[in-house]
Design a protein around this motif. Structure first.
Motif, PDB file in Angstrom:
ATOM      1  N   GLY A 116      11.381 107.556 -78.622  1.00 21.53           N
ATOM      2  CA  GLY A 116      10.810 108.405 -79.667  1.00 21.53           C
ATOM      3  C   GLY A 116      11.344 109.825 -79.570  1.00 21.53           C
ATOM      4  N   PHE A 117      10.665 110.732 -80.293  1.00 23.71           N
ATOM      5  CA  PHE A 117      11.145 112.120 -80.312  1.00 23.71           C
ATOM      6  C   PHE A 117      10.004 113.133 -80.297  1.00 23.71           C
ATOM      7  CE2 PHE A 117      11.080 110.182 -84.518  1.00 23.71           C
ATOM      8  CZ  PHE A 117      10.228 111.025 -85.218  1.00 23.71           C
ATOM      9  N   GLU A 118       8.765 112.684 -80.508  1.00 26.77           N
ATOM     10  CA  GLU A 118       7.679 113.662 -80.619  1.00 26.77           C
ATOM     11  C   GLU A 118       7.298 114.288 -79.281  1.00 26.77           C
ATOM     12  OE1 GLU A 118       4.432 111.857 -82.784  1.00 26.77           O
ATOM     13  OE2 GLU A 118       5.216 112.629 -84.686  1.00 26.77           O
ATOM     14  N   HIS A 119       7.806 113.736 -78.167  1.00 29.63           N
ATOM     15  CA  HIS A 119       7.481 114.326 -76.864  1.00 29.63           C
ATOM     16  C   HIS A 119       8.246 115.619 -76.606  1.00 29.63           C
ATOM     17  CE1 HIS A 119      10.815 111.468 -76.450  1.00 29.63           C
ATOM     18  NE2 HIS A 119      11.308 112.298 -75.549  1.00 29.63           N
ATOM     19  N   LEU A 202      12.970 101.297 -82.690  1.00 33.26           N
ATOM     20  CA  LEU A 202      11.805 101.115 -83.558  1.00 33.26           C
ATOM     21  C   LEU A 202      11.860  99.753 -84.235  1.00 33.26           C
ATOM     22  CD1 LEU A 202       9.224 102.590 -84.452  1.00 33.26           C
ATOM     23  CD2 LEU A 202      10.405 103.103 -86.589  1.00 33.26           C
ATOM     24  N   ALA A 203      13.045  99.386 -84.725  1.00 34.17           N
ATOM     25  CA  ALA A 203      13.176  98.081 -85.369  1.00 34.17           C
ATOM     26  C   ALA A 203      12.852  96.968 -84.376  1.00 34.17           C
ATOM     27  CB  ALA A 203      14.590  97.927 -85.923  1.00 34.17           C
ATOM     28  N   VAL A 276       2.475 102.392 -80.398  1.00 37.83           N
ATOM     29  CA  VAL A 276       2.610 102.198 -81.848  1.00 37.83           C
ATOM     30  C   VAL A 276       2.589 103.549 -82.562  1.00 37.83           C
ATOM     31  CG1 VAL A 276       1.556 101.190 -83.906  1.00 37.83           C
ATOM     32  CG2 VAL A 276       1.579  99.901 -81.759  1.00 37.83           C
ATOM     33  N   ASP A 277       1.652 104.404 -82.144  1.00 43.29           N
ATOM     34  CA  ASP A 277       1.572 105.694 -82.826  1.00 43.29           C
ATOM     35  C   ASP A 277       2.750 106.608 -82.443  1.00 43.29           C
ATOM     36  OD1 ASP A 277       0.034 107.538 -84.592  1.00 43.29           O
ATOM     37  OD2 ASP A 277       0.229 108.769 -82.789  1.00 43.29           O
ATOM     38  N   ALA A 278       3.094 106.625 -81.163  1.00 50.76           N
ATOM     39  CA  ALA A 278       4.172 107.523 -80.712  1.00 50.76           C
ATOM     40  C   ALA A 278       5.511 107.154 -81.340  1.00 50.76           C
ATOM     41  CB  ALA A 278       4.286 107.480 -79.196  1.00 50.76           C
ATOM     42  N   LEU A 279       5.682 105.891 -81.711  1.00 49.38           N
ATOM     43  CA  LEU A 279       6.963 105.450 -82.276  1.00 49.38           C
ATOM     44  C   LEU A 279       6.816 105.217 -83.781  1.00 49.38           C
ATOM     45  CD1 LEU A 279       7.961 103.084 -79.326  1.00 49.38           C
ATOM     46  CD2 LEU A 279       8.666 105.442 -79.703  1.00 49.38           C
ATOM     47  N   GLY A 280       6.008 104.216 -84.173  1.00 45.60           N
ATOM     48  CA  GLY A 280       5.842 103.937 -85.599  1.00 45.60           C
ATOM     49  C   GLY A 280       5.141 105.084 -86.322  1.00 45.60           C
ATOM     50  N   GLY A 281       4.067 105.606 -85.715  1.00 49.99           N
ATOM     51  CA  GLY A 281       3.346 106.726 -86.323  1.00 49.99           C
ATOM     52  C   GLY A 281       4.260 107.934 -86.486  1.00 49.99           C
ATOM     53  N   ALA A 282       5.123 108.146 -85.502  1.00 52.05           N
ATOM     54  CA  ALA A 282       6.047 109.295 -85.565  1.00 52.05           C
ATOM     55  C   ALA A 282       6.977 109.165 -86.771  1.00 52.05           C
ATOM     56  CB  ALA A 282       6.864 109.385 -84.279  1.00 52.05           C
ATOM     57  N   LEU A 283       7.443 107.940 -87.037  1.00 53.53           N
ATOM     58  CA  LEU A 283       8.337 107.754 -88.190  1.00 53.53           C
ATOM     59  C   LEU A 283       7.563 107.995 -89.489  1.00 53.53           C
ATOM     60  CD1 LEU A 283       9.863 105.522 -90.373  1.00 53.53           C
ATOM     61  CD2 LEU A 283      11.162 107.220 -89.115  1.00 53.53           C
ATOM     62  N   LEU A 284       6.308 107.498 -89.544  1.00 49.80           N
ATOM     63  CA  LEU A 284       5.510 107.716 -90.764  1.00 49.80           C
ATOM     64  C   LEU A 284       5.303 109.211 -91.007  1.00 49.80           C
ATOM     65  CD1 LEU A 284       2.770 104.911 -90.475  1.00 49.80           C
ATOM     66  CD2 LEU A 284       4.955 104.848 -91.687  1.00 49.80           C
ATOM     67  N   ARG A 285       5.037 109.960 -89.937  1.00 48.02           N
ATOM     68  CA  ARG A 285       4.820 111.413 -90.102  1.00 48.02           C
ATOM     69  C   ARG A 285       6.112 112.100 -90.568  1.00 48.02           C
ATOM     70  NH1 ARG A 285       1.208 109.999 -85.988  1.00 48.02           N
ATOM     71  NH2 ARG A 285       2.663 110.143 -84.253  1.00 48.02           N
ATOM     72  N   PRO A 295       8.088 101.564 -96.687  1.00 51.10           N
ATOM     73  CA  PRO A 295       7.075 100.513 -96.806  1.00 51.10           C
ATOM     74  C   PRO A 295       7.108  99.474 -95.689  1.00 51.10           C
ATOM     75  CG  PRO A 295       8.800 100.282 -98.487  1.00 51.10           C
ATOM     76  CD  PRO A 295       9.019 101.607 -97.833  1.00 51.10           C
ATOM     77  N   VAL A 296       8.280  99.174 -95.153  1.00 56.32           N
ATOM     78  CA  VAL A 296       8.336  98.137 -94.104  1.00 56.32           C
ATOM     79  C   VAL A 296       7.661  98.667 -92.830  1.00 56.32           C
ATOM     80  CG1 VAL A 296       9.829  96.627 -92.740  1.00 56.32           C
ATOM     81  CG2 VAL A 296      10.473  97.208 -95.094  1.00 56.32           C
ATOM     82  N   VAL A 297       8.005  99.887 -92.455  1.00 53.27           N
ATOM     83  CA  VAL A 297       7.386 100.475 -91.254  1.00 53.27           C
ATOM     84  C   VAL A 297       5.879 100.611 -91.473  1.00 53.27           C
ATOM     85  CG1 VAL A 297       7.284 102.522 -89.752  1.00 53.27           C
ATOM     86  CG2 VAL A 297       9.503 101.669 -90.549  1.00 53.27           C
ATOM     87  N   GLU A 298       5.482 101.039 -92.671  1.00 57.17           N
ATOM     88  CA  GLU A 298       4.049 101.208 -92.963  1.00 57.17           C
ATOM     89  C   GLU A 298       3.281  99.910 -92.738  1.00 57.17           C
ATOM     90  OE1 GLU A 298       3.784 104.461 -96.242  1.00 57.17           O
ATOM     91  OE2 GLU A 298       2.985 102.570 -97.026  1.00 57.17           O
TER      92      GLU A 298
END
Ligand SMILES: NC(=O)C1=CN([C@@H]2O[C@H](COP(=O)(O)OP(=O)(O)OC[C@H]3O[C@@H](n4cnc5c(N)ncnc54)[C@H](OP(=O)(O)O)[C@@H]3O)[C@@H](O)[C@H]2O)C=CC1
Ligand SMILES: CC(C)(CO)C(=O)C(=O)O
Length: 311
Positions: A116-119, A202-203, A276-285, A295-298
């Motif tokens: 991820g990248f949010e860290h 992520l994929a 899930v949030d640190a990776l998928g949630g990060a992409l959604l943000r 839509p696929v990630v969502e």
């Protein structure tokens, strides 16, 4: 292994390395560097620190071979280090960082190996006097019990960005990691390092975990979702970030050993919190910030959030 003596160490090579969170990734690096003669201290939860201090680290590695090495282990850093490897899960990052106070990382290279990248932001806020490097590791490695690491992929490769740190020190760190048996590529582009790994990760993480399968099965059964996530990451990144190549990621899906399981799926299977949030949630943000539909990630993130003890 290299003969490593203080006399033969070029000035830029790290002298004291602290490894925070000796799990699958951190334990592998700590073991590899300690075996190669580096002064490594592991910083771990109290029970894990006590276990490693008494029994050492045991590493069974497809890349490095099988070995045991004695390493000092403490629940909180007390000495300065010139490299701090940071390797907890994102879900445990905040608490884990309490164990390494900022003054002990003053001037250090901080090498985060989280996906991820949010860290990156929180690390730079906590260690304003350190050089926090953008980095990613491609490996499959599992902490099977405290102080015991099983590294199963035929690769253990790091990408590290200079991230504005003194180049000779980043090169010294890379030399130390290579000497310990890991492959290292250096890059001038921190965002590319983080996002290239993130696109594949992520994929793989979302689709394999959603499908509860290794990558061999997922690339047959869920190819559209794999490509869909990779495309959506590329679309978000393209808005002001690095241009990513979905074709390269598809080739990586094809080339990955069929039995590869992402750490997110191994967490689900073990009942641990997932990223899930640190990776998928990060992409959604990130997607919301730049106004790109994903839509696929969502869909995958919504399903996986329901299964994630981390919420
Ligand atoms: N495993 C892999 O193959 C890969 C993982 N990654 C990424 O690397 C990061 C780390 O993953 P991984 O190594 O699998 O994680 P693990 O779950 O194997 O290890 C995490 C470690 O963090 C420790 N920890 C948890 N809370 C604290 C705390 N408060 N203080 C100190 N230590 C703590 C745990 O300690 P304890 O043992 O005491 O419970 C554990 O040793 C993640 O972001 C992951 O996505 C990237 C590439 C590959
Ligand atoms: C997909 C894999 C195993 C590849 O490195 C990985 O990085 C992870 O699960 O965190």
């Amino acid at each position: 292994m290299s003969a490593h003596t203080p006399e033969s160490t070029p000035a830029a090579e790290p002298k004291r390395v602290a490894v925070l969170a000796p799990g699958g990734v951190g334990g592998l690096l700590a073991g590899a560097l300690a075996r190669d003669g580096r002064a490594v201290t592991v910083v771990a939860t109290e029970p894990t620190a006590a276990h490693i201090a008494q029994h050492g680290l045991r590493v069974d590695s497809a890349v490095l071979g099988d070995f045991r090495v004695d390493v000092p282990a403490v629940p909180a850093a007390t000495e300065p280090a010139d490299v701090v490897v940071v390797a907890p899960k994102a879900t445990a990052l905040e608490g884990a960082l309490e164990r390494v106070p900022p003054h002990l990382a003053e001037g250090a290279l901080v090498l985060p190996l989280l996906n991820g990248f949010e860290h990156m932001g929180p690390l730079r806020s906590r260690y304003p006097g350190a050089h926090v490097l953008g980095a990613a590791i491609r490996v499959e490695s599992t902490r099977t019990e405290p102080g015991r690491i099983a590294q199963t992929s035929p690769f253990a490769d790091l990408d590290i960005a200079y991230s504005g740190a003194p180049p000779e020190r980043v090169e010294g760190l890379a030399a130390a990691l290579r000497s310990a048996g890991l492959r290292v590529r250096l890059s001038d582009d921190e965002h590319a390092v983080l996002w290239r790994k993130f696109q594949f990760l992520l994929a793989t993480a979302l689709v394999c975990t959603h499908n509860r399968s290794d990558i061999g099965t997922a690339r047959t059964e869920r190819r559209d979702d794999l490509v869909g996530v990779a495309d959506e990451v590329a679309a978000v990144s393209a808005v002001g970030g690095p241009v990513l190549d979905t074709g390269r990621v598809v080739a990586m899906f094809e080339a990955a050993p069929a039995r590869t399981k992402p750490s997110m799926l191994r967490d689900l299977e073990a009942g641990r919190p997932m990223e899930v949030d640190a990776l998928g949630g990060a992409l959604l943000r990130a997607a919301e910030r730049v106004g790109v539909a994903v839509p696929v990630v969502e869909r995958l993130v919504a399903d996986l959030r329901r299964l994630d003890p981390a919420g």
